[in-house]
Design a protein around this motif. Structure first.
Motif, PDB file in Angstrom:
ATOM      1  N   SER A   2       8.852  -7.443  26.071  1.00 15.57           N
ATOM      2  CA  SER A   2       8.186  -6.642  25.053  1.00 15.57           C
ATOM      3  C   SER A   2       7.185  -5.692  25.697  1.00 15.57           C
ATOM      4  N   SER A   3       6.828  -4.653  24.932  1.00 16.29           N
ATOM      5  CA  SER A   3       5.880  -3.671  25.458  1.00 16.29           C
ATOM      6  C   SER A   3       4.511  -4.299  25.721  1.00 16.29           C
ATOM      7  N   ARG A   5       3.896  -7.494  26.571  1.00 15.14           N
ATOM      8  CA  ARG A   5       3.998  -8.297  27.791  1.00 15.14           C
ATOM      9  C   ARG A   5       4.046  -7.402  29.013  1.00 15.14           C
TER      10      ARG A   5
END
Length: 420
Positions: A2-3, A5
């Motif tokens: 994900s962005s 993370r």
């Protein structure tokens, strides 16, 4: 991924890299004040930095064993936390705490130094060049900031050396907080707990025969039998040695040539600034090539030109010599760390090779300023010491060429450099 993370990974990685040098570089501007306050002689004051540099060489060996048991991400987290403890202990009262804290901080930096190439290999296997560029540039920027900000922070805050030097714990704890999600998550990217890909997969996830399982289990056994390991180690050590010679003696050389002390200090800062330009660009370009030989030759020639300029005409366009020297030294450091990352097939092997190269390398580098000081004392001038430095640069180039050639990796697999 994900962005969110990804953002945590990138921010934590960069901030961890920024913490690799401030605790070391930030001590020099405060040294006179420390010696006066604690009651140390000049040799005792110099020993604070010596303790830290020796720890860089002596305790990097811990990293592969920690990484094998806890993983690279948790090892890096432990290094950041130990660094924060070390700088706080170093700021406590009394000489014993000063030296103990210096040793703890030096050990933490040693662990992180060795871990970072493996972390690059683990998290950015297809972007080794660019991310090596990012972390080496952050290392250099952190060193410059640590040296430049200590005295202004004293004046701004009104604190003494203890409080100001203890502030180095703040970015270390911030980096640990940002890196915590990486340390807590279970591996989900095809790597095992040691950062090595499953048997039969190479560093980019492609099916391959790869080195024997024994190499995965005992990377040191294969590394220590490999000639590549020792060429990489020699290049790492010699480029560090030629760097620390100038870091220790350059202001004195300029002052002996007739330049004022403040100008000598500015010139040293200029060469550090020039290093950032090299560390940010060279790994990106060199990482796209199977061979880094042309880059090694160019960086060594630039370093030699900087030495020769300082020797032949220290007061004639000294800013030019500093830019040339900085470009050569910055490129050499970046190439040494890039080659470590590319000459081993997986994060566990990279970490082991990094431990060998940096441990032996920093012990060798610690001898450089001492030997140059002895040559200066015996010869009565700077010609012989600087010629010795030029000779070391030539040997650096020879070992770098051998380390940079495309060949079998240090642990027995094929070089992972990719032509793009």
């Amino acid at each position: 991924m994900s962005s969110a993370r990804s953002a945590l990974l990138y921010a934590g990685f960069v901030l961890a890299a920024l913490n690799l040098r401030p605790a070391l570089a930030g001590l020099s501007p405060l040294l006179d004040e420390i010696m006066t306050d604690v009651g140390l002689t000049p040799p005792q004051g110099g020993a604070i930095t010596t303790v830290m540099v020796l720890c860089l060489g002596l305790f990097g060996w811990l990293t592969p064993f920690l990484a094998r048991r806890t993983g690279l991400d948790r090892t890096l987290l432990a290094g950041l936390l130990l660094l924060a403890v070390g700088v706080l202990v170093r700021a406590a009262d009394g000489a014993p705490a000063l030296y103990l804290g210096a040793a703890l901080a030096g050990t933490a930096i040693a662990v992180m130094n060795v871990a970072m190439p493996g972390v690059v290999k683990q998290h950015f296997p297809d972007r080794v060049g660019p991310w090596t560029s990012v972390y080496v540039s952050a290392l250099v920027v952190g060193a410059g900031a640590g040296a430049a900000l200590m005295v202004p922070l004293e004046r701004l805050t009104g604190y003494g050396w203890r409080e100001v030097s203890a502030l180095a714990a703040v970015p270390a704890l911030a980096a640990a907080l940002l890196w915590l999600p990486q340390a807590l998550r279970r591996p989900q990217d095809g790597t095992d707990s040691r950062g090595a890909p499953p048997w039969g997969a190479d560093s980019r996830g492609a099916d391959s025969r790869g080195p024997a399982p024994a190499v995965r289990a005992r990377p040191f056994a294969a590394l220590l039998r490999s000639g590549t390991t020792w060429w990489v180690t020699a290049f790492m050590g010699l480029q560090s040695l030629t760097f620390y010679i100038m870091l220790a003696w350059l202001p004195t050389i300029f002052q002996d040539a007739g330049l004022p002390a403040d100008q000598a200090g500015y010139l040293l800062s200029l060469t550090n600034l020039a290093q950032v330009g090299a560390t940010f660009t060279v790994p990106v370009h060199a990482g796209r090539r199977l061979s880094q030989v042309p880059h090694v030759v160019a960086s060594s020639l630039l370093t030699i030109a900087g030495y020769v300029g300082v020797l032949a005409a220290p007061t004639t366009v000294p800013w030019l010599w500093m830019i040339v020297l900085g470009l050569g030294q910055g490129a050499s450091l970046a190439l040494a760390l890039l080659i470590i990352t590319q000459r081993a097939p997986d994060p566990a092997s990279v970490t082991a090779l990094s431990a060998v190269a940096q441990s032996f390398g920093y012990v060798l580098a610690a001898l450089g300023p001492l030997l140059i000081g002895l040559l200066r004392q015996e010869s009565g001038g700077w010609t012989v010491p600087l010629l010795a430095g030029v000779a070391a640069c030539v040997v650096q180039a020879v070992t770098g060429v051998r380390a940079a050639r495309p060949h079998l990796t240090a642990s027995g697999g094929r070089s992972t450099a990719a032509r793009t």
